[in-house]
Design a protein around this motif. Structure first.
Motif, short mmCIF file in Angstrom:
data_model
loop_
_atom_site.label_atom_id
_atom_site.label_comp_id
_atom_site.label_asym_id
_atom_site.label_seq_id
_atom_site.Cartn_x
_atom_site.Cartn_y
_atom_site.Cartn_z
N THR A 70 0.94 -1.15 0.34
CA THR A 70 -0.32 0.38 -0.02
C THR A 70 0.87 1.18 -0.13
O THR A 70 1.78 1.14 0.47
N PHE A 72 0.43 3.86 1.56
CA PHE A 72 0.42 5.01 2.30
C PHE A 72 -0.11 4.52 3.10
O PHE A 72 0.28 2.80 4.09
N GLU A 77 -4.84 3.73 6.14
CA GLU A 77 -6.08 2.92 5.76
C GLU A 77 -7.02 2.74 6.55
O GLU A 77 -7.73 2.95 6.41
N TYR A 83 -9.97 2.67 0.58
CA TYR A 83 -8.77 2.40 0.97
C TYR A 83 -9.54 0.66 1.72
O TYR A 83 -8.52 -0.34 1.92
N GLY A 126 -2.09 2.37 -4.60
CA GLY A 126 -2.08 3.79 -4.43
C GLY A 126 -1.19 4.43 -5.82
O GLY A 126 -1.09 3.29 -6.57
N SER A 127 -0.87 5.29 -5.45
CA SER A 127 0.79 5.69 -6.63
C SER A 127 1.92 5.63 -5.88
O SER A 127 1.52 5.55 -4.94
N ASP A 147 -6.87 1.28 -7.84
CA ASP A 147 -6.41 2.68 -8.19
C ASP A 147 -5.44 3.49 -8.75
O ASP A 147 -6.14 5.04 -8.39
N THR A 148 -5.19 2.88 -9.56
CA THR A 148 -3.87 3.96 -10.19
C THR A 148 -3.54 3.36 -11.69
O THR A 148 -3.84 1.85 -11.62
N ASP A 188 -1.31 13.93 -5.05
CA ASP A 188 -0.50 13.11 -4.78
C ASP A 188 1.21 12.92 -4.61
O ASP A 188 1.23 13.55 -5.11
#
Length: 335
Positions: A70, A72, A77, A83, A126-127, A147-148, A188
């Motif tokens: 993840t 993050f 989360e 998420y 995520g990114s 998600d990306t 982001d």
């Protein structure tokens, strides 16, 4: 992948004859020469019976271990239902398919990977920076991003078309008579301060209409606290647009609180519409009108896509676009 029909054509017999010979049917009367042709065709075409294929896949599934990475922290989360719901979908699907699941969070800007851990694939949520993506690809050939969308010449992605989401929202607002529309969003850190897809799509749409007003663009972070803070500091009660599009529900809930403290009524004085449809959005005051993203399904599709890629040795990447739907509640003033 050869079939019984392929073997039948090669041996110049019927598919039924091939099936009965390969299944050891003693009641069928077939010349030795014909049997030889069938077995030669089986060997030449490298035919694998369906039950054997299934057995191999089943055994492979039991041995799979996926790693979720993840972008993050674990705290993020827990605080963000978006998420949390994605991971819940991953967890459910792995449990249903008897796939082992490990997890790594970003901590202090880095990932603490266990060098002894053996994995079959990575689900990245995520990114991420280019260097991080390169590091993942060194760990495994099997990667899916959630998600990306990254380099689609190499990796699978499970995404939502956020441009279409913003277009859907703005179409809805324009159909209901809104013209002065602002945007509340964020950037982001892992995208080198590039425009978020939602922000970019909003600016393009409003510029096309000749109605973009930079004064009504507010940026912060994608959290409740940030939504509250930037709305409290940046929204001028004497210069309100007719509506704000907010990048996600978490920010929107913070914005609603700030507007309430400023004495600005929603939707009487200003309308608010956001994205995600997290569980708390229907309990906000007023309940949020939002675009629902099926986050749990995104997680499930990530597992299915990664498993299919491994089992079929697929090299070509795919991008799965998850559909969305408008959920109309009480935060937009509609005549």
């Amino acid at each position: 992948m050869a079939t019984i029909t392929d073997i039948a054509k090669k041996a110049n017999v019927s598919p039924a004859t091939v099936s009965r010979v390969l299944n050891g049917d003693q009641s069928i009367s077939v010349k030795d020469e014909t049997r030889k042709k069938i077995y030669e065709a089986v060997e030449e075409l490298e035919y694998v019976p369906l039950i054997e294929k299934y057995s191999k896949r089943k055994n492979l599934s039991e041995e799979l271990t996926f790693l979720t990475v993840t972008a993050f922290s674990q705290e993020t989360e827990i605080e963000d239902p978006y998420y949390l719901s994605i991971f819940y979908g991953i967890e459910l699907e792995c449990k249903d398919r008897e796939i082992n699941l490990e997890k790594v969070y970003r901590s202090g800007g880095e990932f603490d990977f266990d060098p002894e851990l053996e994995i079959n694939g990575i689900i990245a949520i995520g990114s991420f920076t280019d260097d991080e993506i390169e590091n993942f690809s060194q760990m495994t050939d099997h990667l899916v991003f959630v998600d990306t969308e990254v380099d689609n010449c190499k990796f699978d992605s499970i995404v939502v078309n956020l441009k279409k989401v913003i277009d859907k929202i703005l179409d809805y607002l324009f159909e209901n008579g809104f013209k002065e529309i602002g945007f509340i969003g964020g950037r982001d850190d892992n995208k080198n301060d590039r425009l978020d897809q939602r922000e970019k799509a909003f600016i393009e749409y409003m510029n096309h209409k000749g109605l973009y007003n930079e004064d009504h663009l507010i940026l912060g972070e994608f959290s409740i606290d940030s939504g509250y803070k930037i709305a409290k500091e940046s929204i001028d009660t004497d210069n309100l647009p007719e509506a704000y599009v907010v990048a996600n529900d978490s920010m929107a809930i913070g914005v609603l609180r700030a507007l309430h403290e400023k004495g600005i009524k929603v939707p009487e004085d200003i309308s608010i519409i956001s994205i995600n449809d997290i569980p708390t959005s229907k309990f906000s005051i007023p309940p949020l009108t939002t675009v629902k993203i099926h986050t749990e399904f995104m997680g499930m599709m990530a597992v299915r896509t990664l498993k299919e890629r491994i089992e079929n040795k697929r090299a070509l990447p795919i991008t799965v676009n998850i559909p969305t739907e408008m959920v109309v509640r009480g935060s937009v003033k509609v005549d």
